[in-house]
Design an enzyme around this catalytic site. Structure first.
Site, PDB file in Angstrom:
ATOM      1  N   CYS A 123      27.169  49.757  48.099  1.00  0.00           N
ATOM      2  CA  CYS A 123      26.636  50.154  46.777  1.00  0.00           C
ATOM      3  C   CYS A 123      27.761  49.983  45.780  1.00  0.00           C
ATOM      4  O   CYS A 123      28.924  49.871  46.156  1.00  0.00           O
ATOM      5  CB  CYS A 123      26.117  51.576  46.920  1.00  0.00           C
ATOM      6  SG  CYS A 123      26.494  52.698  45.619  1.00  0.00           S
ATOM      7  N   LEU A 178      28.203  59.082  59.985  1.00  0.00           N
ATOM      8  CA  LEU A 178      28.251  60.516  60.315  1.00  0.00           C
ATOM      9  C   LEU A 178      26.848  61.082  60.521  1.00  0.00           C
ATOM     10  O   LEU A 178      26.657  62.018  61.300  1.00  0.00           O
ATOM     11  CB  LEU A 178      28.999  61.275  59.216  1.00  0.00           C
ATOM     12  CG  LEU A 178      30.438  60.791  58.970  1.00  0.00           C
ATOM     13  CD1 LEU A 178      31.064  61.531  57.796  1.00  0.00           C
ATOM     14  CD2 LEU A 178      31.297  60.933  60.228  1.00  0.00           C
ATOM     15  N   ARG A 201      29.883  53.393  51.496  1.00  0.00           N
ATOM     16  CA  ARG A 201      28.910  54.470  51.784  1.00  0.00           C
ATOM     17  C   ARG A 201      28.184  54.281  53.118  1.00  0.00           C
ATOM     18  O   ARG A 201      26.954  54.202  53.156  1.00  0.00           O
ATOM     19  CB  ARG A 201      27.921  54.625  50.645  1.00  0.00           C
ATOM     20  CG  ARG A 201      28.602  54.913  49.306  1.00  0.00           C
ATOM     21  CD  ARG A 201      27.617  55.138  48.200  1.00  0.00           C
ATOM     22  NE  ARG A 201      26.955  56.425  48.291  1.00  0.00           N
ATOM     23  CZ  ARG A 201      26.036  56.843  47.412  1.00  0.00           C
ATOM     24  NH1 ARG A 201      25.684  56.050  46.418  1.00  0.00           N
ATOM     25  NH2 ARG A 201      25.478  58.019  47.523  1.00  0.00           N
ATOM     26  N   PRO A 202      28.901  54.253  54.228  1.00  0.00           N
ATOM     27  CA  PRO A 202      28.240  54.129  55.540  1.00  0.00           C
ATOM     28  C   PRO A 202      27.451  55.398  55.862  1.00  0.00           C
ATOM     29  O   PRO A 202      27.601  56.415  55.186  1.00  0.00           O
ATOM     30  CB  PRO A 202      29.431  53.976  56.494  1.00  0.00           C
ATOM     31  CG  PRO A 202      30.564  54.680  55.807  1.00  0.00           C
ATOM     32  CD  PRO A 202      30.346  54.468  54.332  1.00  0.00           C
ATOM     33  N   ARG A 237      19.414  54.455  48.282  1.00  0.00           N
ATOM     34  CA  ARG A 237      19.974  54.748  49.601  1.00  0.00           C
ATOM     35  C   ARG A 237      19.588  56.137  50.090  1.00  0.00           C
ATOM     36  O   ARG A 237      19.594  56.416  51.288  1.00  0.00           O
ATOM     37  CB  ARG A 237      21.479  54.604  49.601  1.00  0.00           C
ATOM     38  CG  ARG A 237      22.171  55.154  48.414  1.00  0.00           C
ATOM     39  CD  ARG A 237      23.656  54.984  48.437  1.00  0.00           C
ATOM     40  NE  ARG A 237      24.207  55.126  49.750  1.00  0.00           N
ATOM     41  CZ  ARG A 237      24.588  54.086  50.509  1.00  0.00           C
ATOM     42  NH1 ARG A 237      24.455  52.893  50.052  1.00  0.00           N
ATOM     43  NH2 ARG A 237      25.087  54.269  51.684  1.00  0.00           N
ATOM     44  N   ASP A 287      30.174  63.009  40.507  1.00  0.00           N
ATOM     45  CA  ASP A 287      29.071  62.544  39.653  1.00  0.00           C
ATOM     46  C   ASP A 287      29.290  62.877  38.181  1.00  0.00           C
ATOM     47  O   ASP A 287      28.482  62.495  37.335  1.00  0.00           O
ATOM     48  CB  ASP A 287      27.747  63.148  40.131  1.00  0.00           C
ATOM     49  CG  ASP A 287      27.334  62.610  41.495  1.00  0.00           C
ATOM     50  OD1 ASP A 287      26.428  63.194  42.103  1.00  0.00           O
ATOM     51  OD2 ASP A 287      27.951  61.633  41.944  1.00  0.00           O
ATOM     52  N   LYS A 315      17.692  65.953  40.581  1.00  0.00           N
ATOM     53  CA  LYS A 315      17.292  64.791  41.396  1.00  0.00           C
ATOM     54  C   LYS A 315      17.788  64.951  42.825  1.00  0.00           C
ATOM     55  O   LYS A 315      17.058  64.761  43.791  1.00  0.00           O
ATOM     56  CB  LYS A 315      17.861  63.496  40.805  1.00  0.00           C
ATOM     57  CG  LYS A 315      17.787  62.300  41.749  1.00  0.00           C
ATOM     58  CD  LYS A 315      18.458  61.084  41.178  1.00  0.00           C
ATOM     59  CE  LYS A 315      19.940  61.065  41.251  1.00  0.00           C
ATOM     60  NZ  LYS A 315      20.497  60.611  42.538  1.00  0.00           N
ATOM     61  N   ASN A 316      19.054  65.349  42.982  1.00  0.00           N
ATOM     62  CA  ASN A 316      19.662  65.400  44.317  1.00  0.00           C
ATOM     63  C   ASN A 316      19.224  66.605  45.137  1.00  0.00           C
ATOM     64  O   ASN A 316      19.664  66.788  46.263  1.00  0.00           O
ATOM     65  CB  ASN A 316      21.185  65.336  44.203  1.00  0.00           C
ATOM     66  CG  ASN A 316      21.615  63.957  43.749  1.00  0.00           C
ATOM     67  OD1 ASN A 316      20.820  63.013  43.763  1.00  0.00           O
ATOM     68  ND2 ASN A 316      22.867  63.837  43.341  1.00  0.00           N
ATOM     69  N   ARG A 375      17.058  56.003  36.794  1.00  0.00           N
ATOM     70  CA  ARG A 375      16.942  56.497  38.168  1.00  0.00           C
ATOM     71  C   ARG A 375      17.194  57.988  38.255  1.00  0.00           C
ATOM     72  O   ARG A 375      16.709  58.657  39.155  1.00  0.00           O
ATOM     73  CB  ARG A 375      17.953  55.786  39.066  1.00  0.00           C
ATOM     74  CG  ARG A 375      17.656  54.322  39.301  1.00  0.00           C
ATOM     75  CD  ARG A 375      18.589  53.772  40.335  1.00  0.00           C
ATOM     76  NE  ARG A 375      18.554  54.605  41.537  1.00  0.00           N
ATOM     77  CZ  ARG A 375      19.359  54.384  42.577  1.00  0.00           C
ATOM     78  NH1 ARG A 375      20.257  53.416  42.523  1.00  0.00           N
ATOM     79  NH2 ARG A 375      19.295  55.168  43.640  1.00  0.00           N
TER      80      ARG A 375
HETATM   81  C1  EPZ Z   1      25.368  62.492  47.567  1.00  0.00           C
HETATM   82  O1  EPZ Z   1      25.502  61.179  48.113  1.00  0.00           O
HETATM   83  C2  EPZ Z   1      24.737  62.317  46.190  1.00  0.00           C
HETATM   84  N1  EPZ Z   1      23.447  61.677  46.334  1.00  0.00           N
HETATM   85  C3  EPZ Z   1      25.644  61.457  45.314  1.00  0.00           C
HETATM   86  O2  EPZ Z   1      25.097  61.408  43.998  1.00  0.00           O
HETATM   87  C4  EPZ Z   1      27.004  62.116  45.215  1.00  0.00           C
HETATM   88  O3  EPZ Z   1      27.885  61.267  44.523  1.00  0.00           O
HETATM   89  C5  EPZ Z   1      27.573  62.366  46.624  1.00  0.00           C
HETATM   90  O4  EPZ Z   1      26.651  63.121  47.420  1.00  0.00           O
HETATM   91  C6  EPZ Z   1      28.881  63.144  46.590  1.00  0.00           C
HETATM   92  O5  EPZ Z   1      28.745  64.341  45.925  1.00  0.00           O
HETATM   93  C7  EPZ Z   1      22.370  62.431  46.712  1.00  0.00           C
HETATM   94  O6  EPZ Z   1      22.448  63.627  46.945  1.00  0.00           O
HETATM   95  C8  EPZ Z   1      21.067  61.735  46.821  1.00  0.00           C
HETATM   96  P1  EPZ Z   1      28.335  61.739  50.796  1.00  0.00           P
HETATM   97  P2  EPZ Z   1      25.863  60.972  49.658  1.00  0.00           P
HETATM   98  O7  EPZ Z   1      27.689  61.422  52.099  1.00  0.00           O
HETATM   99  O8  EPZ Z   1      25.310  62.082  50.457  1.00  0.00           O
HETATM  100  C9  EPZ Z   1      31.586  59.065  53.058  1.00  0.00           C
HETATM  101  C10 EPZ Z   1      24.319  60.445  41.986  1.00  0.00           C
HETATM  102  O9  EPZ Z   1      24.984  59.930  41.064  1.00  0.00           O
HETATM  103  N2  EPZ Z   1      30.630  59.037  54.188  1.00  0.00           N
HETATM  104  O10 EPZ Z   1      28.612  63.160  50.506  1.00  0.00           O
HETATM  105  O11 EPZ Z   1      25.500  59.587  50.005  1.00  0.00           O
HETATM  106  C11 EPZ Z   1      31.060  58.332  51.817  1.00  0.00           C
HETATM  107  O12 EPZ Z   1      31.281  56.960  51.881  1.00  0.00           O
HETATM  108  C12 EPZ Z   1      24.687  60.138  43.454  1.00  0.00           C
HETATM  109  O13 EPZ Z   1      23.363  61.205  41.792  1.00  0.00           O
HETATM  110  C13 EPZ Z   1      30.963  58.374  55.348  1.00  0.00           C
HETATM  111  O14 EPZ Z   1      32.052  57.803  55.459  1.00  0.00           O
HETATM  112  O15 EPZ Z   1      27.462  61.108  49.621  1.00  0.00           O
HETATM  113  C14 EPZ Z   1      31.831  59.020  50.694  1.00  0.00           C
HETATM  114  O16 EPZ Z   1      33.083  58.444  50.564  1.00  0.00           O
HETATM  115  C15 EPZ Z   1      25.686  59.049  43.574  1.00  0.00           C
HETATM  116  N3  EPZ Z   1      30.054  58.350  56.368  1.00  0.00           N
HETATM  117  C16 EPZ Z   1      31.942  60.459  51.196  1.00  0.00           C
HETATM  118  O17 EPZ Z   1      31.757  60.415  52.612  1.00  0.00           O
HETATM  119  C17 EPZ Z   1      28.826  58.987  56.285  1.00  0.00           C
HETATM  120  O18 EPZ Z   1      28.029  58.937  57.234  1.00  0.00           O
HETATM  121  C18 EPZ Z   1      30.937  61.440  50.586  1.00  0.00           C
HETATM  122  O19 EPZ Z   1      29.664  60.872  50.670  1.00  0.00           O
HETATM  123  C19 EPZ Z   1      28.516  59.660  55.092  1.00  0.00           C
HETATM  124  C20 EPZ Z   1      29.424  59.685  54.049  1.00  0.00           C
END
Ligand code: EPZ
Length: 417
Positions: free
Chosen positions: A117, A126, A122-123, A93, A305, A22-23, A397
């Site tokens: 969420c 970045l 999850r802002p 998202r 995950d 999916k990802n 999902r």
């Molecule tokens: C991806 O989400 C995955 N989703 C998530 O899988 C997965 O849990 C996550 O990466 C971590 O491996 C998809 O690929 C669609 P991040 P993503 O940006 O990209 C913080 C599932 O179950 N952050 O790597 O949204 C954030 O809050 C889902 O399939 C900021 O602060 O995660 C988190 O604490 C759930 N500012 C950390 O970084 C930003 O602009 C990592 O988040 C972006 C992120």
């Protein structure tokens, strides 16, 4: 709302085909916005997030046609709208993944802010910071990110924190920018490498995907391509835990053991026997699972995950396990539902302490997010009696026909419509 009804106690045996990731499929579909030519993607998982992405892309003017078994044809000949509306973004998202491609291709994007969420704030600060570095003018108003740029300009971007979709968004935007972009402290997940491989087939010039430093030389235009999505390592990890918890014997086909190294290593530490071969993983559970601590981290570390599924397993191991969740600040929602089934869990900030082995009994439980719902299914497989899982739309999902796959290896599970 559909529910799942599971009778615990069956030993799982047999083969399970792992679906596409999916990802990886979500950013790959968003990448179709980068070209006017046709993109074909194979091994697409038929899960609800994919169907939400279809709706979103069609709103932008992309022709999206599913065909045959797990393939989709996409064509963004003309972008008719630059907006990813709140109604769609609030349900998924990952819709923010059209931000980079829209800006790269058309110089304009209006994307709803995803909001909070179940697993954390999850802002996307970045993502925005990176696009501003590429020269975009970005402001947020009325719950939307508005971004525009004549043409993005290559730049050096150092991520304050490793972000998966942030890396994907910037990689896609930079592919059509003027000049060279270097992403530092980039995410190294296999899904990033898969997207880079697809973009390179479209004519993008990218080096270093899969390492913390990715270099992108922008090009004027990208063309169409065909690409096969990698297997879903989280779905595979979930089935490995199912095999371990039920002391079963499962062979996962169309999977990639290389992407599961940290999960396989951890499961071996608890005492299960795992064999790997090209495209396959085989698990032979045994009755004596022992406790082992885990700390979630970015790839190649133990995936967040897989944390909920692993917690379900630790309720059946002898001894005390400590799980430290370092990626999301609120990802223990499943613990209270597992406790309703009889698990012995104590939460202390970003740590969960689980004492096993405990006898679980069937109960009515509620799923709060995608991976939490998977952990409830796993607990139900070993619980005494029947478990009723509510709100399984979370599960749908990201897992394709999970009850059919589990039934095919001996689980007593049914969907109540
Ligand atoms: C991806 O989400 C995955 N989703 C998530 O899988 C997965 O849990 C996550 O990466 C971590 O491996 C998809 O690929 C669609 P991040 P993503 O940006 O990209 C913080 C599932 O179950 N952050 O790597 O949204 C954030 O809050 C889902 O399939 C900021 O602060 O995660 C988190 O604490 C759930 N500012 C950390 O970084 C930003 O602009 C990592 O988040 C972006 C992120």
């Amino acid at each position: 709302m559909d529910k799942l009804r599971i009778k615990g106690g069956s030993r799982l045996e047999g083969r399970v085909r792992i679906s596409g990731a999916k990802n990886s499929a979500l950013p790959a579909m968003a990448a179709s916005v980068l070209t006017a030519e046709e993109v074909t993607l194979d091994n697409i998982p038929l899960v609800n997030d994919i169907f939400t992405t279809r709706r979103l892309l069609r709103e932008l003017g992309v022709a999206v046609e599913f065909e045959g078994d797990h393939s989709v044809r996409l064509r963004a000949e003309k972008i008719l709208s630059h907006e990813a509306p709140y109604d769609l973004v609030k349900t998924m998202r990952a819709s923010v993944l059209v931000l980079g491609p829209l800006l790269g291709r058309t110089g304009r994007a209006r994307v709803s802010l995803p909001g909070g969420c179940a697993i954390g704030a999850r802002p996307i600060n970045l993502h925005i910071k990176g696009l501003e570095k590429l020269g975009a003018t970005v402001h947020t108003e009325h719950g939307y990110v508005e971004a525009c740029s004549d043409r993005l300009k290559g730049a050096e971007i150092v991520f304050d924190k490793i972000t998966v979709t942030g890396t994907e968004n910037l990689m896609m935007a930079a592919a059509l920018a003027d000049g060279q972009t270097v992403l530092q402290n980039a995410a190294c997940e296999p899904e990033i490498v898969d997207l880079a491989e697809m973009l390179k087939k479209m004519g993008a010039r990218i080096q270093g995907a899969g390492t913390p430093t990715i270099t992108i030389h922008g090009v004027q235009e990208l063309h169409g391509t065909s690409h096969r999505i990698i297997p879903d390592r989280i779905e595979a990890g979930t089935f490995l835990v199912a095999g371990a918890m039920t002391h079963g014997e499962l062979e996962l086909i169309d999977s990639n053991p290389g992407h599961l190294a940290s999960v396989i290593e951890k499961l071996r530490e608890t005492g299960v026997n795992i064999e790997t071969a090209a495209g396959r993983v085989k698990i032979l559970g045994n009755g004596n699972l022992k406790s082992a601590d885990v700390i979630t981290s970015e790839y190649p570390g133990f995936a967040t995950d897989m944390q909920a599924q692993y917690m379900a397993l630790t309720t059946q191991t002898t001894g005390t396990s400590m799980i430290t969740e370092n990626i999301f600040e609120n990802r223990f929602m499943h613990a209270s539902e597992l406790m309703r089934m009889g698990a012995n869990i104590r939460i202390d900030g970003s740590r969960a302490i689980i004492t096993g082995k405990t006898r679980l009994s069937g109960a009515t439980v509620i799923a709060s997010d995608l991976r939490a719902s998977a952990s409830l299914v796993l607990a139900a497989l070993v619980a005494e009696g029947h478990t009723l899982i509510d709100r399984v739309y979370h599960l749908d999902r990201g897992y394709e026909k999970i009850e059919e796959k589990l039934q095919s290896v001996g689980a007593e599970i049914e969907r109540l419509k």
